[in-house]
Write a protein that holds these residues in place. Structure first.
Motif, PDB file in Angstrom:
ATOM      1  N   LYS A 167     -12.241  12.158   8.185  1.00 55.83           N
ATOM      2  CA  LYS A 167     -11.642  11.362   7.121  1.00 55.83           C
ATOM      3  C   LYS A 167     -11.499   9.917   7.588  1.00 55.83           C
ATOM      4  N   PRO A 168     -11.543   8.987   6.641  1.00 53.55           N
ATOM      5  CA  PRO A 168     -11.375   7.578   7.039  1.00 53.55           C
ATOM      6  C   PRO A 168      -9.983   7.325   7.603  1.00 53.55           C
ATOM      7  N   VAL A 169      -9.907   6.439   8.574  1.00 54.58           N
ATOM      8  CA  VAL A 169      -8.636   6.086   9.201  1.00 54.58           C
ATOM      9  C   VAL A 169      -8.203   4.721   8.674  1.00 54.58           C
ATOM     10  N   HIS A 170      -6.948   4.642   8.209  1.00 54.38           N
ATOM     11  CA  HIS A 170      -6.440   3.406   7.630  1.00 54.38           C
ATOM     12  C   HIS A 170      -5.356   2.817   8.524  1.00 54.38           C
ATOM     13  N   LEU A 171      -5.468   1.529   8.765  1.00 53.84           N
ATOM     14  CA  LEU A 171      -4.501   0.828   9.612  1.00 53.84           C
ATOM     15  C   LEU A 171      -3.313   0.347   8.774  1.00 53.84           C
ATOM     16  N   PRO A 172      -2.078   0.691   9.156  1.00 59.82           N
ATOM     17  CA  PRO A 172      -0.906   0.184   8.431  1.00 59.82           C
ATOM     18  C   PRO A 172      -0.841  -1.340   8.537  1.00 59.82           C
ATOM     19  N   VAL A 173      -0.482  -1.980   7.434  1.00 57.41           N
ATOM     20  CA  VAL A 173      -0.367  -3.435   7.383  1.00 57.41           C
ATOM     21  C   VAL A 173       1.091  -3.806   7.119  1.00 57.41           C
ATOM     22  N   THR A 174       1.648  -4.653   7.968  1.00 56.75           N
ATOM     23  CA  THR A 174       3.048  -5.068   7.800  1.00 56.75           C
ATOM     24  C   THR A 174       3.162  -6.040   6.641  1.00 56.75           C
ATOM     25  N   PHE A 175       4.049  -5.722   5.678  1.00 62.78           N
ATOM     26  CA  PHE A 175       4.272  -6.569   4.517  1.00 62.78           C
ATOM     27  C   PHE A 175       5.557  -7.389   4.633  1.00 62.78           C
ATOM     28  N   GLU A 180      11.533 -11.214   5.470  1.00 63.05           N
ATOM     29  CA  GLU A 180      10.547 -12.198   5.028  1.00 63.05           C
ATOM     30  C   GLU A 180       9.223 -11.515   4.712  1.00 63.05           C
ATOM     31  N   VAL A 181       8.650 -11.911   3.595  1.00 59.07           N
ATOM     32  CA  VAL A 181       7.384 -11.320   3.169  1.00 59.07           C
ATOM     33  C   VAL A 181       6.221 -12.027   3.869  1.00 59.07           C
ATOM     34  N   LEU A 182       5.303 -11.251   4.407  1.00 58.77           N
ATOM     35  CA  LEU A 182       4.084 -11.793   5.002  1.00 58.77           C
ATOM     36  C   LEU A 182       3.020 -11.822   3.909  1.00 58.77           C
ATOM     37  N   TRP A 183       3.039 -12.893   3.127  1.00 57.73           N
ATOM     38  CA  TRP A 183       2.209 -12.951   1.922  1.00 57.73           C
ATOM     39  C   TRP A 183       0.718 -12.878   2.226  1.00 57.73           C
ATOM     40  N   ASP A 184       0.305 -13.395   3.363  1.00 57.07           N
ATOM     41  CA  ASP A 184      -1.116 -13.312   3.721  1.00 57.07           C
ATOM     42  C   ASP A 184      -1.559 -11.850   3.830  1.00 57.07           C
ATOM     43  N   ASN A 185      -0.693 -11.019   4.410  1.00 52.68           N
ATOM     44  CA  ASN A 185      -1.012  -9.594   4.532  1.00 52.68           C
ATOM     45  C   ASN A 185      -1.023  -8.908   3.174  1.00 52.68           C
ATOM     46  N   VAL A 186      -0.048  -9.270   2.332  1.00 52.96           N
ATOM     47  CA  VAL A 186       0.039  -8.671   0.985  1.00 52.96           C
ATOM     48  C   VAL A 186      -1.209  -9.000   0.180  1.00 52.96           C
ATOM     49  N   LYS A 187      -1.592 -10.277   0.201  1.00 54.11           N
ATOM     50  CA  LYS A 187      -2.745 -10.715  -0.595  1.00 54.11           C
ATOM     51  C   LYS A 187      -4.057 -10.167  -0.044  1.00 54.11           C
ATOM     52  N   SER A 188      -4.125 -10.036   1.294  1.00 53.78           N
ATOM     53  CA  SER A 188      -5.360  -9.516   1.894  1.00 53.78           C
ATOM     54  C   SER A 188      -5.610  -8.066   1.500  1.00 53.78           C
ATOM     55  N   CYS A 189      -4.543  -7.363   1.099  1.00 52.95           N
ATOM     56  CA  CYS A 189      -4.680  -5.976   0.650  1.00 52.95           C
ATOM     57  C   CYS A 189      -4.868  -5.875  -0.858  1.00 52.95           C
ATOM     58  N   GLY A 190      -4.940  -7.038  -1.551  1.00 55.45           N
ATOM     59  CA  GLY A 190      -5.207  -7.050  -2.982  1.00 55.45           C
ATOM     60  C   GLY A 190      -3.983  -6.953  -3.867  1.00 55.45           C
ATOM     61  N   PHE A 191      -2.797  -7.235  -3.313  1.00 57.52           N
ATOM     62  CA  PHE A 191      -1.559  -7.144  -4.095  1.00 57.52           C
ATOM     63  C   PHE A 191      -0.949  -8.527  -4.301  1.00 57.52           C
ATOM     64  N   ALA A 214       8.764  -3.342   6.428  1.00 59.78           N
ATOM     65  CA  ALA A 214       8.005  -2.584   5.429  1.00 59.78           C
ATOM     66  C   ALA A 214       6.519  -2.728   5.740  1.00 59.78           C
ATOM     67  N   ASP A 215       5.820  -1.600   5.697  1.00 61.37           N
ATOM     68  CA  ASP A 215       4.372  -1.663   5.859  1.00 61.37           C
ATOM     69  C   ASP A 215       3.700  -0.867   4.750  1.00 61.37           C
ATOM     70  N   TRP A 216       2.403  -1.056   4.640  1.00 65.87           N
ATOM     71  CA  TRP A 216       1.632  -0.368   3.594  1.00 65.87           C
ATOM     72  C   TRP A 216       0.409   0.267   4.232  1.00 65.87           C
ATOM     73  N   LYS A 217       0.160   1.496   3.821  1.00 67.96           N
ATOM     74  CA  LYS A 217      -0.992   2.226   4.317  1.00 67.96           C
ATOM     75  C   LYS A 217      -1.755   2.765   3.111  1.00 67.96           C
ATOM     76  N   LYS A 218      -3.047   2.597   3.119  1.00 64.36           N
ATOM     77  CA  LYS A 218      -3.857   2.886   1.937  1.00 64.36           C
ATOM     78  C   LYS A 218      -3.709   4.316   1.440  1.00 64.36           C
ATOM     79  N   ASP A 219      -3.616   5.267   2.371  1.00 66.24           N
ATOM     80  CA  ASP A 219      -3.548   6.665   1.959  1.00 66.24           C
ATOM     81  C   ASP A 219      -2.119   7.185   1.782  1.00 66.24           C
TER      82      ASP A 219
END
Length: 230
Positions: A167-175, A180-191, A214-219
């Motif tokens: 299965k594909p492996v997804h890297l968690p991205v810190t939001f 404080e919001v890391l907007w570059d990370n949020v936008k790079s994930c399409g949000f 807070a982080d976001w993981k695709k799956d």
């Protein structure tokens, strides 16, 4: 150049090198991460003693050997004391500290160890853990290394053992980090901001400043840790 000075310096450096090598072998630390803060300070002081002795014209080889021998004896006595008397270990070697317990960050221990959330993440990544959500227990050892016990759902058998497809492996991205919001990370994930506010509302959070991490993981979606006082 003064040949006698060169010969004296060469002799002192050689003796100092061999003496330190002997001390290292004698104390028997098999790995660098086994060295406690006390061992580290002792090594610095011992190196300083040798350095000063070598470059001090009034100090000869006997003083170098005496300084190394005396300091080695003191270190060895401390090692014996910690082996014989358990109560001295916490003072001389330190105690492990549980930073994450049952999946929850222990903020008191984090503050006690002078660590912030970024440093905790860095320590976890050194153990191939890329999201706090995966951790059941995280223990900071006296040596400064970290031991991690993952949650059962993340302790999976190898797919090859179960004859399962990869299965594909997804890297968690810190939001969000420390409110404080890391907007570059949020936008790079399409949000965008609207999506983020919707996610926070779904988790009954009104203000971003109330979030420690807070982080976001695709799956798996978003994972949120509130600040201690919330």
């Amino acid at each position: 150049m003064d040949r006698s000075l060169i010969f004296s310096l060469t002799l002192e450096l050689t003796v100092g090198f061999l003496a330190l090598l002997t001390v290292t072998y004698f104390l028997r630390k098999t790995q660098i991460n086994q060295i406690t803060p006390f061992d580290f300070i002792s090594a610095l002081i011992l190196g300083e003693l040798v350095g000063n002795a070598i470059y001090d014209k009034e100090t000869n080889i006997l003083y170098i050997l005496y300084a190394i021998l005396l300091w080695t004896c003191l270190m060895y006595v401390v090692e014996i004391i910690t082996q014989k008397f358990k109560k001295t270990r916490s003072f001389l070697e330190g105690n492990p500290s549980i930073l994450i317990r049952h999946g929850q960050i222990d903020f008191k221990q984090l503050q006690k160890e002078k660590l912030d959330i970024n440093e905790l993440q860095s320590l976890l990544r050194s153990k191939d853990v890329f999201s706090i959500r995966e951790v059941e227990y995280a223990i900071l050892e006296p040596s400064g290394s970290i031991s991690v016990l993952k949650k059962s759902k993340y302790e999976n058998p190898i797919n090859e053992d179960l004859n399962l497809p990869e299965k594909p492996v997804h890297l968690p991205v810190t939001f969000i980090l420390d409110g404080e919001v890391l907007w570059d990370n949020v936008k790079s994930c399409g949000f965008n901001e609207k999506w983020l506010k919707k996610q926070l509302h779904a988790n009954n959070i009104d203000k971003i400043k109330n979030i420690l991490y807070a982080d976001w993981k695709k799956d798996e979606g978003i994972y949120i840790i509130k600040k201690k006082n919330i």
